[in-house]
Motif scaffolding. Sequence first.
Motif, PDB file in Angstrom:
ATOM      1  N   GLN A   8       0.839  -1.202   0.000  1.00  0.00           N
ATOM      2  CA  GLN A   8       0.000   0.000   0.000  1.00  0.00           C
ATOM      3  C   GLN A   8       0.875   1.255   0.000  1.00  0.00           C
ATOM      4  OE1 GLN A   8      -2.628   0.379   3.365  1.00  0.00           O
ATOM      5  NE2 GLN A   8      -3.807   1.998   2.404  1.00  0.00           N
ATOM      6  N   ALA A   9       1.971   1.225   0.729  1.00  0.00           N
ATOM      7  CA  ALA A   9       2.900   2.362   0.753  1.00  0.00           C
ATOM      8  C   ALA A   9       3.514   2.577  -0.629  1.00  0.00           C
ATOM      9  CB  ALA A   9       3.989   2.132   1.798  1.00  0.00           C
ATOM     10  N   VAL A  32      11.303  -0.424  -0.169  1.00  0.00           N
ATOM     11  CA  VAL A  32      10.626   0.072   1.025  1.00  0.00           C
ATOM     12  C   VAL A  32      10.972  -0.902   2.140  1.00  0.00           C
ATOM     13  CG1 VAL A  32       8.393   0.511   2.099  1.00  0.00           C
ATOM     14  CG2 VAL A  32       8.778   1.182  -0.271  1.00  0.00           C
ATOM     15  N   LEU A  33      11.507  -0.374   3.240  1.00  0.00           N
ATOM     16  CA  LEU A  33      11.895  -1.240   4.349  1.00  0.00           C
ATOM     17  C   LEU A  33      10.669  -1.769   5.084  1.00  0.00           C
ATOM     18  CD1 LEU A  33      14.889   0.769   5.860  1.00  0.00           C
ATOM     19  CD2 LEU A  33      14.925  -1.032   4.134  1.00  0.00           C
ATOM     20  N   ASP A  34      10.796  -2.952   5.645  1.00  0.00           N
ATOM     21  CA  ASP A  34       9.722  -3.524   6.456  1.00  0.00           C
ATOM     22  C   ASP A  34       9.598  -2.716   7.747  1.00  0.00           C
ATOM     23  OD1 ASP A  34       9.285  -5.604   4.643  1.00  0.00           O
ATOM     24  OD2 ASP A  34      10.790  -6.877   5.591  1.00  0.00           O
ATOM     25  N   GLY A  35       8.381  -2.495   8.181  1.00  0.00           N
ATOM     26  CA  GLY A  35       8.157  -1.818   9.449  1.00  0.00           C
ATOM     27  C   GLY A  35       8.222  -0.302   9.349  1.00  0.00           C
ATOM     28  N   VAL A  36       7.951   0.328  10.479  1.00  0.00           N
ATOM     29  CA  VAL A  36       7.951   1.788  10.560  1.00  0.00           C
ATOM     30  C   VAL A  36       8.804   2.238  11.735  1.00  0.00           C
ATOM     31  CG1 VAL A  36       5.670   2.004   9.506  1.00  0.00           C
ATOM     32  CG2 VAL A  36       5.869   1.891  11.993  1.00  0.00           C
ATOM     33  N   SER A  37       9.122   3.519  11.745  1.00  0.00           N
ATOM     34  CA  SER A  37       9.831   4.151  12.857  1.00  0.00           C
ATOM     35  C   SER A  37       8.947   5.258  13.410  1.00  0.00           C
ATOM     36  CB  SER A  37      11.142   4.780  12.379  1.00  0.00           C
ATOM     37  OG  SER A  37      12.020   3.823  11.874  1.00  0.00           O
ATOM     38  N   ILE A  58       6.730   7.022  10.564  1.00  0.00           N
ATOM     39  CA  ILE A  58       7.298   7.169   9.229  1.00  0.00           C
ATOM     40  C   ILE A  58       7.730   5.795   8.700  1.00  0.00           C
ATOM     41  CG2 ILE A  58       8.075   9.554   9.483  1.00  0.00           C
ATOM     42  CD1 ILE A  58      10.839   8.505  10.199  1.00  0.00           C
ATOM     43  N   PHE A  59       7.739   5.680   7.371  1.00  0.00           N
ATOM     44  CA  PHE A  59       8.349   4.506   6.755  1.00  0.00           C
ATOM     45  C   PHE A  59       9.504   4.992   5.903  1.00  0.00           C
ATOM     46  CE2 PHE A  59       5.214   5.704   3.557  1.00  0.00           C
ATOM     47  CZ  PHE A  59       5.814   5.426   2.349  1.00  0.00           C
ATOM     48  N   HIS A  60      10.417   4.077   5.607  1.00  0.00           N
ATOM     49  CA  HIS A  60      11.660   4.452   4.928  1.00  0.00           C
ATOM     50  C   HIS A  60      11.775   3.806   3.558  1.00  0.00           C
ATOM     51  CE1 HIS A  60      13.185   6.137   8.678  1.00  0.00           C
ATOM     52  NE2 HIS A  60      12.686   5.061   9.274  1.00  0.00           N
ATOM     53  N   VAL A  61      12.262   4.579   2.601  1.00  0.00           N
ATOM     54  CA  VAL A  61      12.587   4.087   1.261  1.00  0.00           C
ATOM     55  C   VAL A  61      14.101   4.132   1.130  1.00  0.00           C
ATOM     56  CG1 VAL A  61      12.316   4.481  -1.216  1.00  0.00           C
ATOM     57  CG2 VAL A  61      10.391   4.910   0.327  1.00  0.00           C
ATOM     58  N   LEU A  62      14.686   3.025   0.695  1.00  0.00           N
ATOM     59  CA  LEU A  62      16.133   2.861   0.625  1.00  0.00           C
ATOM     60  C   LEU A  62      16.596   2.794  -0.827  1.00  0.00           C
ATOM     61  CD1 LEU A  62      18.857   1.964   2.079  1.00  0.00           C
ATOM     62  CD2 LEU A  62      18.054  -0.372   1.666  1.00  0.00           C
ATOM     63  N   CYS A  63      17.591   3.603  -1.184  1.00  0.00           N
ATOM     64  CA  CYS A  63      18.217   3.492  -2.503  1.00  0.00           C
ATOM     65  C   CYS A  63      19.066   2.229  -2.507  1.00  0.00           C
ATOM     66  CB  CYS A  63      19.094   4.714  -2.784  1.00  0.00           C
ATOM     67  SG  CYS A  63      20.079   4.551  -4.295  1.00  0.00           S
ATOM     68  N   THR A  70      15.080   7.714   2.715  1.00  0.00           N
ATOM     69  CA  THR A  70      14.132   8.811   2.640  1.00  0.00           C
ATOM     70  C   THR A  70      12.936   8.437   3.507  1.00  0.00           C
ATOM     71  OG1 THR A  70      14.824   9.246   0.375  1.00  0.00           O
ATOM     72  CG2 THR A  70      12.772  10.255   1.087  1.00  0.00           C
ATOM     73  N   ALA A  71      12.543   9.335   4.394  1.00  0.00           N
ATOM     74  CA  ALA A  71      11.422   9.070   5.300  1.00  0.00           C
ATOM     75  C   ALA A  71      10.137   9.663   4.730  1.00  0.00           C
ATOM     76  CB  ALA A  71      11.713   9.679   6.667  1.00  0.00           C
ATOM     77  N   HIS A  72       9.045   8.923   4.900  1.00  0.00           N
ATOM     78  CA  HIS A  72       7.722   9.376   4.465  1.00  0.00           C
ATOM     79  C   HIS A  72       6.749   9.241   5.627  1.00  0.00           C
ATOM     80  CE1 HIS A  72       8.699   9.576   0.140  1.00  0.00           C
ATOM     81  NE2 HIS A  72       9.532   8.594   0.441  1.00  0.00           N
ATOM     82  N   SER A  73       5.942  10.255   5.849  1.00  0.00           N
ATOM     83  CA  SER A  73       4.964  10.261   6.932  1.00  0.00           C
ATOM     84  C   SER A  73       3.750   9.411   6.576  1.00  0.00           C
ATOM     85  CB  SER A  73       4.521  11.702   7.209  1.00  0.00           C
ATOM     86  OG  SER A  73       3.374  11.720   8.017  1.00  0.00           O
ATOM     87  N   LEU A  74       3.429   8.445   7.419  1.00  0.00           N
ATOM     88  CA  LEU A  74       2.250   7.619   7.197  1.00  0.00           C
ATOM     89  C   LEU A  74       0.981   8.457   7.262  1.00  0.00           C
ATOM     90  CD1 LEU A  74       4.394   5.357   8.032  1.00  0.00           C
ATOM     91  CD2 LEU A  74       2.397   4.061   8.678  1.00  0.00           C
ATOM     92  N   GLY A  75       0.920   9.386   8.195  1.00  0.00           N
ATOM     93  CA  GLY A  75      -0.266  10.214   8.350  1.00  0.00           C
ATOM     94  C   GLY A  75      -0.535  11.095   7.145  1.00  0.00           C
ATOM     95  N   MET A  76       0.491  11.737   6.617  1.00  0.00           N
ATOM     96  CA  MET A  76       0.324  12.618   5.464  1.00  0.00           C
ATOM     97  C   MET A  76      -0.088  11.846   4.216  1.00  0.00           C
ATOM     98  SD  MET A  76       0.616  15.780   6.218  1.00  0.00           S
ATOM     99  CE  MET A  76       0.726  16.430   4.582  1.00  0.00           C
TER     100      MET A  76
END
Length: 83
Positions: A8-9, A32-37, A58-63, A70-76
């Motif tokens: 979904q992310a 996209v890394l598993d889990g959130v921070s 936030i969840f993280h996308v890894l190059c 790169t962090a992305h806000s779950l709420g936003m």
Amino acid sequence: MNEFNKQQAIDTLIEKAAIYPCHRCGNVKFAVLDGVSLLPLIECIDSHTVVDKMNTPIFHVLCENCGVLTAHSLGMLDLMSNK
């Protein structure tokens, strides 16, 4: 407790056109890394005191080339359950 839905992310990032190459190295492969921070938030920048329960998930996308995160806000991105 609801689990992080990685697909979904990914779908949401594509829908939002967040598909550009890495800003550091230009690579086009990401994971996209598993889990959130939880990113702790503070009320006053002078105190550096983290306030209880004041954070943003936030969840993280890894190059896959240079490893930049790169962090992305779950709420936003409306990826948090209202349950």
